[in-house]
Design a protein around this motif. Structure first.
Motif, PDB file in Angstrom:
ATOM      1  N   THR A 168       0.835  -1.114  -0.012  1.00  0.00           N
ATOM      2  CA  THR A 168      -0.099  -0.123   0.079  1.00  0.00           C
ATOM      3  C   THR A 168       0.678   1.275   0.124  1.00  0.00           C
ATOM      4  OG1 THR A 168      -1.563  -1.321   1.278  1.00  0.00           O
ATOM      5  CG2 THR A 168      -2.092   1.097   1.253  1.00  0.00           C
ATOM      6  N   GLN A 171       1.995   2.606  -3.398  1.00  0.00           N
ATOM      7  CA  GLN A 171       1.183   3.353  -4.070  1.00  0.00           C
ATOM      8  C   GLN A 171       0.683   4.658  -3.382  1.00  0.00           C
ATOM      9  OE1 GLN A 171      -0.308   2.950  -6.998  1.00  0.00           O
ATOM     10  NE2 GLN A 171      -2.057   4.220  -6.808  1.00  0.00           N
ATOM     11  N   VAL A 172       0.534   4.912  -2.143  1.00  0.00           N
ATOM     12  CA  VAL A 172       0.446   6.075  -1.558  1.00  0.00           C
ATOM     13  C   VAL A 172       1.523   7.041  -1.908  1.00  0.00           C
ATOM     14  CG1 VAL A 172       0.070   7.315   0.801  1.00  0.00           C
ATOM     15  CG2 VAL A 172      -1.160   4.968   0.261  1.00  0.00           C
ATOM     16  N   VAL A 175       0.978   8.214  -5.201  1.00  0.00           N
ATOM     17  CA  VAL A 175      -0.027   9.452  -5.277  1.00  0.00           C
ATOM     18  C   VAL A 175       0.635  10.682  -4.615  1.00  0.00           C
ATOM     19  CG1 VAL A 175      -2.328   9.902  -4.246  1.00  0.00           C
ATOM     20  CG2 VAL A 175      -1.989   7.885  -5.316  1.00  0.00           C
TER      21      VAL A 175
END
Lengths: 212, 276
Positions: A168, A171-172, A175
């Protein structure tokens, strides 16, 4: 930063872990310092401020996303009675990650100012984050040692947490880019395509292009 | 724990879920009585609720990607995820029960159903707990193929943990507690009172002739049969009930036309991801 808290986290084990509030404070401060270091080399105060907000946000947001499943996995594995101690270990590890990142802030500024190749700079940043993660792992291992001695199933829960956190987190972080400003691009908190791309798909694309 | 009436606090859905996850209903002592003291209605209610929560997270992909009828897709997913589990159990349970009976599982029809529902509930809880992770990826990614595979991975993970619960429970249920052994009392026993004694389990073979190894072997065989039946039915049921995500390039539809099967679709999606 509170140095007594830092010392206890870095040198001590589960018995001298500072309070949750102290861990959160120290971790957030360290991450913010690292963010300032990342953004400072761009020479724009806004980039530094944005990064100082985004690095702690990254760690806190990923932890928030992964906690529900960590709780469920611990409960299903019959480790619920140790959940509080496990969370303390995770919190201490996150705080250590913050301290290690904060300690590397001068190096982040130095690298940003001296390395011109953006790919090499990204690689250097990855190495720095890797080193901070290693430090966090050491503290986590110390906190988990008594839990593992009590019940070997903690290993499964811990591995699950680490895999999900990394999966996770990538991906964070994708972003929340840019953490360092990019030359020729305006200062921005998030890139316009922040919510349109997937880090893993982009990585796969790059790998496939290399192979073709 | 099994012999006492639950307090009002224990009857709440969250308290029930907590006890299920902690394995209170699948302990060896509890299963040795041949019954699981939990209403089927509450189990189904929890399954529907958790399935709907994950369904909403799945449907959020349409909302985040600005697809037309996003709310309809969210509604459809919130309905279809619990439906997937309920229908899969409905279709496969008779066969599962036959396998269980053939392996002389000491649980009757109703309690075998409860055991399956407990495993499904654990599965759905794990899936729902990963819902926020899926929703985040849905919000930050436009890759339909990636999200499809992530969804399959989350379902698989939930399935593995649900299976782990079932494995432990079946192994324990095949290893009966010696007759006359006192139950661990949920509350302190009054001085002078006799602790509750296990009632005889359902037509079990003589416990003395059974070893832990035999029990594990029997449980493994049963679980393997259950896995194949439930897994195949579940995968194909999911395929029939698709779309759960809603392809951004296609109009909204409750169900798609029948074509191929689940395995072919997964292989094709992996191919799409690599063939970009």
């Amino acid at each position: 930063m509170n140095f007594a808290t830092d010392e206890n986290l870095l040198r001590g084990g589960a018995d001298v872990t500072p309070s949750a509030r102290a861990c959160l404070g120290v971790g957030a401060a360290g991450c913010a310092l690292a963010g300032l270091g990342l953004g400072a080399a761009a020479g724009d105060v806004r980039t530094a401020l944005f990064a100082a907000i985004k690095v702690p946000l990254l760690i806190a947001f990923v932890a928030g996303l992964c906690l529900p499943s960590f709780f469920v996995v611990n409960t299903v594995l019959g480790l619920r009675d140790d959940f509080r101690a496990a969370c303390r270990g995770l919190l201490a590890a996150q705080a250590t990650l913050g301290i290690a990142l904060g300690a590397q802030a001068p190096m982040l500024v130095f690298l940003g100012a001296s390395v011109l190749d953006p790919y090499l700079l990204t690689l250097c940043d990855a190495v720095q984050f890797g080193a901070a993660t290693w430090a966090a792992q050491r503290v986590l291992a110390r906190h988990y040692a008594p839990l593992l001695a009590r019940d070997a199933r903690h290993r499964h829960a811990l591995r699950g947490w680490l895999v999900l956190f990394a999966f996770t987190g990538v991906q964070v972080a994708w972003v929340l880019r840019p953490f360092r400003g990019t030359e020729g691009f305006p200062v921005q908190f998030l890139r316009p395509e922040a919510f349109e791309q997937n880090a893993y798909v982009v990585l796969l694309d790059h790998c496939l292009r290399l192979l073709r | 724990m099994i012999a006492t009436d639950p307090t009002p606090a224990d009857r709440s859905l969250l308290a029930t879920l907590d006890r299920v996850l902690r394995g209170n209903f699948t302990r060896r002592e509890a299963l040795a009585t041949g019954r699981i003291d939990l209403p089927v209605g509450r189990l189904i209610g929890l399954c529907l609720l958790l399935g709907a929560i994950y369904g909403i997270c799945l449907g959020s992909y349409s909302a985040f990607n600005g697809t037309g009828h996003a709310w309809l897709q969210t509604l459809a997913s919130a309905l279809k995820v619990p439906l997937l589990f309920v229908l899969t159990l409905l279709v496969s349970f008779p066969s599962l029960y036959v396998f269980a009976a053939l392996q002389r599982l000491p649980l009757d029809f109703r309690n075998t159903l409860k055991l399956m529902l407990l495993a499904v509930l654990v599965d759905l809880t794990v899936i729902a707990s990963l819902g926020p992770v899926f929703a985040f990826f849905a919000a930050s990614s436009t890759s339909y193929a990636f999200l499809l595979l992530l969804n399959v991975a989350i379902f698989a993970l939930g399935g593995v943990l649900g299976l782990a619960v079932l494995r432990r429970a079946t192994r324990d249920v095949f290893t009966p507690v010696p007759p006359g052994k006192a139950l661990e009392p949920a509350a302190p026993v009054e001085p002078g009172a006799t602790p509750p004694v296990l009632p005889p389990a359902l037509s079990l073979p003589a416990p003395s002739s059974r070893t832990a190894h035999q029990a594990a072997d029997q449980a493994r065989r049963l679980l393997a049969a259950w896995c194949v039946v439930y897994g195949v039915v579940g995968a194909q049921m999911g395929w029939l009930l698709r779309p759960f995500l809603g392809n951004p390039g296609a109009p909204f539809e409750w169900f798609r036309a029948r074509e191929d099967n689940f395995l072919v679709a997964v292989l094709r999606t992996i191919g799409n991801l690599f063939g970009r």
